[in-house]
Design a protein around this motif. Structure first.
Motif, PDB file in Angstrom:
ATOM      1  N   UNK A 152       0.827  -1.201   0.000  1.00  0.00           N
ATOM      2  CA  UNK A 152       0.000   0.000   0.000  1.00  0.00           C
ATOM      3  C   UNK A 152       0.859   1.248   0.000  1.00  0.00           C
ATOM      4  N   UNK A 153       2.030   1.165   0.660  1.00  0.00           N
ATOM      5  CA  UNK A 153       2.957   2.288   0.733  1.00  0.00           C
ATOM      6  C   UNK A 153       3.635   2.529  -0.614  1.00  0.00           C
ATOM      7  N   UNK A 154       4.173   1.457  -1.195  1.00  0.00           N
ATOM      8  CA  UNK A 154       4.938   1.601  -2.436  1.00  0.00           C
ATOM      9  C   UNK A 154       4.050   1.708  -3.666  1.00  0.00           C
ATOM     10  N   UNK A 155       2.838   1.105  -3.604  1.00  0.00           N
ATOM     11  CA  UNK A 155       1.957   1.092  -4.772  1.00  0.00           C
ATOM     12  C   UNK A 155       1.652   2.468  -5.334  1.00  0.00           C
ATOM     13  N   UNK A 156       1.149   3.417  -4.500  1.00  0.00           N
ATOM     14  CA  UNK A 156       0.872   4.750  -5.011  1.00  0.00           C
ATOM     15  C   UNK A 156       2.108   5.482  -5.528  1.00  0.00           C
ATOM     16  N   UNK A 157       3.254   5.252  -4.871  1.00  0.00           N
ATOM     17  CA  UNK A 157       4.495   5.880  -5.342  1.00  0.00           C
ATOM     18  C   UNK A 157       4.846   5.365  -6.735  1.00  0.00           C
ATOM     19  N   UNK A 158       4.754   4.027  -6.893  1.00  0.00           N
ATOM     20  CA  UNK A 158       5.014   3.429  -8.205  1.00  0.00           C
ATOM     21  C   UNK A 158       3.976   3.895  -9.219  1.00  0.00           C
ATOM     22  N   UNK A 198       0.353  11.019  -3.827  1.00  0.00           N
ATOM     23  CA  UNK A 198       0.953   9.718  -3.531  1.00  0.00           C
ATOM     24  C   UNK A 198       1.610   9.728  -2.154  1.00  0.00           C
ATOM     25  N   UNK A 199       2.113  10.912  -1.730  1.00  0.00           N
ATOM     26  CA  UNK A 199       2.726  11.019  -0.401  1.00  0.00           C
ATOM     27  C   UNK A 199       1.681  10.844   0.698  1.00  0.00           C
ATOM     28  N   UNK A 200       0.441  11.276   0.436  1.00  0.00           N
ATOM     29  CA  UNK A 200      -0.645  11.066   1.397  1.00  0.00           C
ATOM     30  C   UNK A 200      -0.927   9.574   1.540  1.00  0.00           C
ATOM     31  N   UNK A 201      -1.001   8.883   0.400  1.00  0.00           N
ATOM     32  CA  UNK A 201      -1.205   7.430   0.432  1.00  0.00           C
ATOM     33  C   UNK A 201      -0.048   6.752   1.160  1.00  0.00           C
ATOM     34  N   UNK A 202       1.161   7.264   0.931  1.00  0.00           N
ATOM     35  CA  UNK A 202       2.357   6.719   1.586  1.00  0.00           C
ATOM     36  C   UNK A 202       2.271   6.911   3.099  1.00  0.00           C
ATOM     37  N   UNK A 203       1.799   8.097   3.520  1.00  0.00           N
ATOM     38  CA  UNK A 203       1.653   8.364   4.954  1.00  0.00           C
ATOM     39  C   UNK A 203       0.674   7.389   5.601  1.00  0.00           C
ATOM     40  N   UNK A 204      -0.445   7.171   4.924  1.00  0.00           N
ATOM     41  CA  UNK A 204      -1.441   6.210   5.409  1.00  0.00           C
ATOM     42  C   UNK A 204      -0.803   4.834   5.572  1.00  0.00           C
ATOM     43  N   UNK A 228       0.953  19.085   5.490  1.00  0.00           N
ATOM     44  CA  UNK A 228       1.826  18.213   6.289  1.00  0.00           C
ATOM     45  C   UNK A 228       1.085  17.676   7.515  1.00  0.00           C
ATOM     46  N   UNK A 229       0.227  18.516   8.103  1.00  0.00           N
ATOM     47  CA  UNK A 229      -0.606  18.031   9.213  1.00  0.00           C
ATOM     48  C   UNK A 229      -1.604  16.987   8.713  1.00  0.00           C
ATOM     49  N   UNK A 230      -2.133  17.209   7.510  1.00  0.00           N
ATOM     50  CA  UNK A 230      -3.055  16.247   6.909  1.00  0.00           C
ATOM     51  C   UNK A 230      -2.350  14.906   6.692  1.00  0.00           C
ATOM     52  N   UNK A 231      -1.129  14.945   6.139  1.00  0.00           N
ATOM     53  CA  UNK A 231      -0.356  13.718   5.922  1.00  0.00           C
ATOM     54  C   UNK A 231      -0.077  13.013   7.246  1.00  0.00           C
ATOM     55  N   UNK A 232       0.229  13.803   8.290  1.00  0.00           N
ATOM     56  CA  UNK A 232       0.465  13.218   9.610  1.00  0.00           C
ATOM     57  C   UNK A 232      -0.782  12.559  10.178  1.00  0.00           C
ATOM     58  N   UNK A 233      -1.928  13.193   9.943  1.00  0.00           N
ATOM     59  CA  UNK A 233      -3.195  12.608  10.402  1.00  0.00           C
ATOM     60  C   UNK A 233      -3.493  11.312   9.669  1.00  0.00           C
ATOM     61  N   UNK A 234      -3.069  11.240   8.406  1.00  0.00           N
ATOM     62  CA  UNK A 234      -3.274  10.014   7.624  1.00  0.00           C
ATOM     63  C   UNK A 234      -2.448   8.857   8.178  1.00  0.00           C
ATOM     64  N   UNK A 235      -1.302   9.165   8.784  1.00  0.00           N
ATOM     65  CA  UNK A 235      -0.521   8.129   9.472  1.00  0.00           C
ATOM     66  C   UNK A 235      -1.361   7.537  10.593  1.00  0.00           C
ATOM     67  N   UNK A 236      -2.007   8.416  11.365  1.00  0.00           N
ATOM     68  CA  UNK A 236      -2.877   7.956  12.447  1.00  0.00           C
ATOM     69  C   UNK A 236      -4.068   7.163  11.941  1.00  0.00           C
ATOM     70  N   UNK A 237      -4.616   7.568  10.792  1.00  0.00           N
ATOM     71  CA  UNK A 237      -5.739   6.836  10.202  1.00  0.00           C
ATOM     72  C   UNK A 237      -5.332   5.419   9.807  1.00  0.00           C
ATOM     73  N   UNK A 238      -4.162   5.300   9.178  1.00  0.00           N
ATOM     74  CA  UNK A 238      -3.677   3.986   8.766  1.00  0.00           C
ATOM     75  C   UNK A 238      -3.422   3.080   9.949  1.00  0.00           C
TER      76      UNK A 238
END
Length: 408
Positions: free
Chosen positions: A151-157, A257-263, A312-322
């Motif tokens: 899930x982390x690498x897929x969106x980046x790829x 893709x960085x948001x997906x990566x954060x998740x 950046x706060x949104x991306x950090x929140x996505x870490x918590x969501x994941x």
């Protein structure tokens, strides 16, 4: 010792194959959804894409569960994977030959949804056949860890391929993943499922048996009801992530893709803890905590201002969501694999998928026009608040049930 090494090796082969398959799937999914977001800039269109992707779960989950219990689970999983890979190959060929309209992506997503609906209960039912009961939390943690890596690498790829190559080339990653997963599963010997003697049943009777699993276990019933209610609000969010980045924060596909990566980072961190140091005794209660945390993180996402720093706060929140998503899912999956009869496992997991997914189309139909008018960030806030209230509301009768019975 030799027996222990054998099941570990076979489990890792299956898990790795599924992870590679998901790597291709996540890459293609991200590219297709981002293409839709760029072409249409419409929450309604993205909501419709989520609807057609998940509608097959609602329609075919009962049949998929019965199929997994009646027939060879290994064959079902391989056939489903290869069917999705073949669909990607055909769509790539059509894109090379014709100038297809954007709505054809919806057909592709629907076909993928059908394949995934049959594959998931088969794989989830295979794992307890390979793994000792006392190791199910750890192995589900490892399964989620590998899947989270995909899930982390897929969106980046997907984003990288989308930026450099035309869509037909991007679709090839899905084909390659399906082939790898099918080969990995083919070489593993799955222990034969010992089925209890029973008279021939018709479709409605078998569905009823799957439902009875949840009726007989009240604690399981409460967490599934909580999940179903929360999915009405939470499920549409996955379709709106690209618009949060592109329309709300006004940033490019790489930020998406960085948001997906954060998740995925959040998913990986929690999966690693479950697979190594965490020991969960009260699995249903931990699952409730994860569901509540998903609501909290969604609410936070909806309060972030549309600035560059806010992203950046949104991306950090996505870490918590994941992370909180895994806290909900891993203990629940392990609890079901431990407590449900093997010959009813497929139906039970398909009923779980059905109960949660049947709310998703309604959630998308309800949320998409609202998000179109008031903004996707408002829906993040509303969905988070509703999830917090619903989870707390269902937890009260669950706690009362725990007081009457054994701890779960």
């Amino acid at each position: 010792m030799e027996k222990t090494q054998k099941w570990k090796l076979q489990f890792m082969i299956v898990a790795l194959g599924q992870a590679v398959s998901m790597l291709g799937s996540h890459g293609v999914q991200f590219a297709l959804i981002w293409w839709l977001a760029e072409k249409t800039s419409s929450p309604l269109m993205l909501g419709l894409s989520g609807l057609v992707a998940y509608l097959p779960m609602t329609l075919f989950s009962p049949l998929a569960g019965i199929t997994a219990d009646r027939y060879n689970r290994k064959f079902i999983s391989i056939f489903s994977d290869m069917a999705m890979g073949t669909a990607a190959l055909l769509y790539a060929g059509l894109l090379l030959s014709f100038d297809l309209p954007v709505w054809t992506v919806l057909v592709m997503l629907c076909v993928r949804g059908i394949g995934s609906t049959f594959q998931q209960p088969a794989i989830q039912s295979i794992i307890p056949q390979l793994v000792p009961k006392e190791q199910l939390v750890k192995t589900n943690g490892w399964m989620q860890l590998l899947n989270s890596g995909s899930f982390l690498l897929g969106p980046v790829i997907g984003a990288s391929l989308y930026a450099v190559f035309p869509m037909p080339v991007v679709l090839m990653s899905d084909v390659a993943g399906a082939i790898f997963a099918s080969i990995a599963l083919a070489v593993v010997k799955i222990p034969k499922l010992e089925k209890t003697e029973q008279k021939e049943q018709y479709f409605p009777a078998e569905i009823k048996e799957g439902l009875q699993v949840f009726q007989e276990d009240k604690k399981l019933f409460y967490i599934v009801i909580a999940e179903a209610l929360c999915m009405f609000f939470y499920a549409p969010l996955s379709s709106f992530y690209p618009l949060m980045t592109s329309d709300y924060f006004k940033l490019s596909a790489m930020y998406g893709s960085a948001v997906e990566l954060s998740f995925a980072v959040g998913m990986m961190a929690s999966s690693l803890l479950f697979s190594s140091v965490l020991k969960v005794n009260r699995k249903i209660r931990v699952s409730f905590i994860g569901l509540f945390a998903m609501g909290v993180m969604s609410l936070i996402c909806g309060t972030i201002p549309p600035t560059y720093a806010g992203w950046f706060f949104f991306a950090g929140s996505c870490i918590g969501l994941g992370a909180s998503g895994n806290v909900h899912t891993i203990p629940l999956t392990a609890y079901m694999q431990e407590t449900i009869s093997p010959d009813k496992m497929g139906r039970a997991f398909s009923v779980l998928t059905l109960i949660s997914s049947v709310t998703m189309p309604f959630g998308l139909l309800f949320s998409s026009p609202i998000a179109e008018k008031v903004g996707v960030n408002v829906w993040f806030f509303v969905s988070g608040l509703c999830m917090i209230l619903l989870t707390a509301g269902v937890f009260v009768p669950y706690a009362a049930e725990c007081g009457r019975g054994k701890r779960s």
